[in-house]
Design a protein around this motif. Sequence first.
Motif, short mmCIF file in Angstrom:
data_model
loop_
_atom_site.label_atom_id
_atom_site.label_comp_id
_atom_site.label_asym_id
_atom_site.label_seq_id
_atom_site.Cartn_x
_atom_site.Cartn_y
_atom_site.Cartn_z
N VAL A 90 -32.31 -48.12 30.43
CA VAL A 90 -32.28 -48.41 29.00
C VAL A 90 -32.51 -47.13 28.20
CG1 VAL A 90 -33.51 -49.55 27.11
CG2 VAL A 90 -32.88 -50.86 29.16
N SER A 91 -33.41 -46.26 28.66
CA SER A 91 -33.62 -45.04 27.85
C SER A 91 -32.43 -44.09 27.96
CB SER A 91 -34.94 -44.32 28.16
OG SER A 91 -35.37 -44.53 29.44
N GLU B 240 -30.18 -45.42 25.40
CA GLU B 240 -30.69 -45.10 24.06
C GLU B 240 -30.42 -43.64 23.69
OE1 GLU B 240 -34.73 -46.38 24.35
OE2 GLU B 240 -34.25 -48.44 23.74
N THR C 121 -26.68 -43.82 22.33
CA THR C 121 -26.33 -44.49 21.08
C THR C 121 -27.43 -45.47 20.70
OG1 THR C 121 -24.78 -46.04 20.06
CG2 THR C 121 -24.97 -46.14 22.45
N LYS C 122 -27.56 -45.72 19.41
CA LYS C 122 -28.56 -46.69 18.95
C LYS C 122 -28.09 -48.11 19.21
CE LYS C 122 -31.55 -44.40 15.70
NZ LYS C 122 -31.02 -43.01 15.92
N ARG C 123 -26.78 -48.30 19.17
CA ARG C 123 -26.24 -49.64 19.39
C ARG C 123 -25.23 -49.62 20.53
NH1 ARG C 123 -25.85 -48.88 13.96
NH2 ARG C 123 -23.74 -48.21 14.39
#
Lengths: 407, 407
Positions: free
Chosen positions: B50-51, B54, B57-59
Motif C-alpha cells: 500500500v505504501s 501511495e 499516486t494519491k488515488r
Amino acid sequence: MLIVQKYGGTSVGTTERIHAVADRVARTVKDGSTVAIVVSAMAHTTDELVSLAEAMTKRPSLRELDALLSTGEQVSAALLAMALMERGIPARSFTGRQAGIQTEPVFGSARVASIDTKVLNEALSDGVVPVITGFQGYAGDDVTTLGRGGSDTTAVAIAAVLKADRCDIFTDVNGVYTTDPRLVSKARKLQMVSYDEMLELANLGAQVLHPRAVENAKRHQVPLVVRSSFTEEEGTYVTETSNLEQTSVVTGIAFEREVARVAVIGVSLQKHGLATVFGTLAREGVNVDVIVQSVVQTVDADVSFTVREGDADATLQLMRRMQEELGYRHLVLETELAKVSIVGAGMISNPGVAARMFEVLAEVGIEIKMVSTSEIKVSCIIAAADMEKAVKSLHQAFLESDGTVDA
Amino acid sequence: MLIVQKYGGTSVGTTERIHAVADRVARTVKDGSTVAIVVSAMAHTTDELVSLAEAMTKRPSLRELDALLSTGEQVSAALLAMALMERGIPARSFTGRQAGIQTEPVFGSARVASIDTKVLNEALSDGVVPVITGFQGYAGDDVTTLGRGGSDTTAVAIAAVLKADRCDIFTDVNGVYTTDPRLVSKARKLQMVSYDEMLELANLGAQVLHPRAVENAKRHQVPLVVRSSFTEEEGTYVTETSNLEQTSVVTGIAFEREVARVAVIGVSLQKHGLATVFGTLAREGVNVDVIVQSVVQTVDADVSFTVREGDADATLQLMRRMQEELGYRHLVLETELAKVSIVGAGMISNPGVAARMFEVLAEVGIEIKMVSTSEIKVSCIIAAADMEKAVKSLHQAFLESDGTVDA
C-alpha cells in the motif's frame, strides 16, 4: 510509430525511478508514439524472493519458485500503471497470462511459445498503454518464468508480435561500447551494431542485453535500441547490419576472465571419444567454449578445450572417470587464463584481421595459447595476467586509429 | 475428515512461522485428515505494498491496487507449498484464479460469485495439499480482491464448496473471549459460540474473525474453529447453536469506544425526514449504529442516533445543509460516549436480562443515555469514562457467577 519499451530492474528500482520512467513514457506518448511497456521486477526484489524460498527449502519446487518470482514484475507493472494514470495517461498492467504470453510447459527457463495479441491490441487501440510483466508467461494453469534475460526476451517477443517499429531496452548503461570502459578509458559507445556482432560481444554486454533476446530480435528483425533510463542520450542501435560502422573492420573487443584449459592427450579416434567427452560435459552442465583438436598420429588426437575456471575440478573428475571409455593417455589442466576476442562484421571481407591481431599481441609480448575463429570473431586464449594489456593494445590498434587496419 | 485451515498474516509473518505452519499442516495430514489451506499475505506485506502505491499516486486505480495487493498472498502461498514439499507433503499453490474463485467484477471489495472446484478437487484426490491465496479472486481477465477480512471469507467459501467438515481459522489469539481480557482479567475463552452471537460480538472479535466470514459460515453452515497458530490449545467453536454454553444466558460483553450521539430535535414527520436523514448518511459513508426515535408531538419527532466520533463533524455539516429539507428545529451533539452490550442466544427465553443489565449499571452509578435491543443483544450508550467500570460490572454479574442470572 509503435515502440515497445523495456525497463530493467535498476530502472524501476525505487518509487522515484518508477516516477522517472512514467515521465519518460508520458513524453513518448505525447510525442505521438504508441507505446507498450515491459518491466522487470524492482531491483533486489527477485533476490529477496529467492532468499525467502531458500529459507523454506534447499530444493524448491520449480513450479512454486516461478509462482513466487513472478510476483516481482506484477508489483512493478501495477505501480508503473498507477504512475502513468497519475499523469493522465490511460494505462493497464498485464501479467504474462493476461498479456496472452503462452510458453512451453517448463518452469524456470521456459521459452515463449505464442502470444495472443488480442487484449494487447485492444488496449492499444483504446489508447491504453499496456504495462506488461517481463520474464513470465503461462502454460496451462501454471505461471512460468523465462529464466535469465527473460524481460529482454519478453520485450522482443512483444515487439515482434505487435510488429513494433522499435524495441527500446532501457538499462543502467548508455549503450554498447567498443570494450569495457572500466578497462579502456578510450572505449567509446557504438552508434550501431549488428545482431551478430552483439551476440559475439555478449560477454561484454551480458548485463546490457541478453543473447537470447538478441537472437529473437534477429529472427524477427526487431530493431533494438540499448539506452540508459537515467539520461537522454541516444543509445546503441542493434539491427541486421551495422552500416554506419562498416568503415571500421573491428566493432569491439570482448574478453572473459577465469578461463581454464583442459588438454586431453592421446584421445583414441576409434572410440568416438570426442562426442563422448563433449556430450557428457553438456549433460553435466559444463559449458565448453573454445575447442581445438590437433591430430598427432593417425589413430589418436590431442584435444584442448576451455571451461570456466569454476567448472575445472568437476571437469577433471568427469574426465578421469571416463579415462578407459575415452582411451586417452593423460590430462593437463591449465588455469588463470583469459579469452580476448575481436568482433566485427567487416572481418568477413578483410582476411588479414586475424594476422594483425596476432601481430599486435606479439608486439606486446603476449603468448597465444589457443585460437578460435568465426566469421566475425577471432578469439585468443592468453594468460589472465596479460588480459588487460591485450585488450588495451587491441583497442588501440583496431579502434583508436582511423578505423582501417593495414593487415 | 476434510479440514480447511486458514492462516492469517501474523501466522505466516516470517519464514520461521511459515515453517511452524507447515509442521502443523504436516501433523494434520499425518493424523489422517485431508487438508486445504488458505493463507493471508505475510504480516506487513500488504502495508508495504500500500505504501508503494501511495508513493505512486494519491488515488490509485482500484484495478491496479488489486493487481498489486494480490501478490502478497501469492508469495506466502508459494512459500508454504515449498515448506510442505520439503516435509514430504505433496502441495501446490493456487492463486484465486487458479483455484477458480470467481468474484463480482468489483475491485477492492468484491464478493465471491462462484468457485469452480474442479482443480481443487483434483488436487485433493491426488493427495496434494492445495495452498490457496486468500483475499483474492478473478473477474474476467482481472484480479479482484475481497476487501477487509477477505482471507477469512475465502476460507469459509472454500470450506462451503468443498463441503469441508470444519474450517479452522488460525490467528494470533486463542479463541473468542467473554470480553476483552485486557479490560477484564477474569475474561475467559468460550468453548463454543453461535454464529449470531459471534456477529454481535464482532467488535470484540473483529481482529479475530471478520463478520462477513461469519455470515457466510452461517449461510452455508460451515463449522468454524477460531484458534491460535502459536499454541496447541483448542480454540472456540463457532456453529449454529452454542449448546454447551446455554447454561449461561449471556455469552459475552461487547463494547465500543469513540461513540458520538446526534440528537435531531423536532423532525417533521410529514416530510419523510427520517428516510432522508439516514439515506443521505449511508450514501456519504457514515455508519449509523443505534437509532432511537421518540414522538413528542403528533407532527414531529426527536430522533437520536450514534455515529463514530470521527464521523461526528461530517454528520453535523450534512445535517445542517439539510435543515430546510428535513424541517427539524435544532441539533445536539454529544461526544465521548461508549457502547456496552451484553450478547447471548439465551436471552430470547430469558426476558429479564435487559432489566438486570440496567440494574447492574444503576448499582454502580452509571447513567444510561440510549438503549437498543435485538433478540440476542442489549446495548447501552453511556459516558466513555464509565465504560471500563460498566464492562467489569456486567462481566461480574453475568459471567463470573454460576452462570444463571436472577432477573
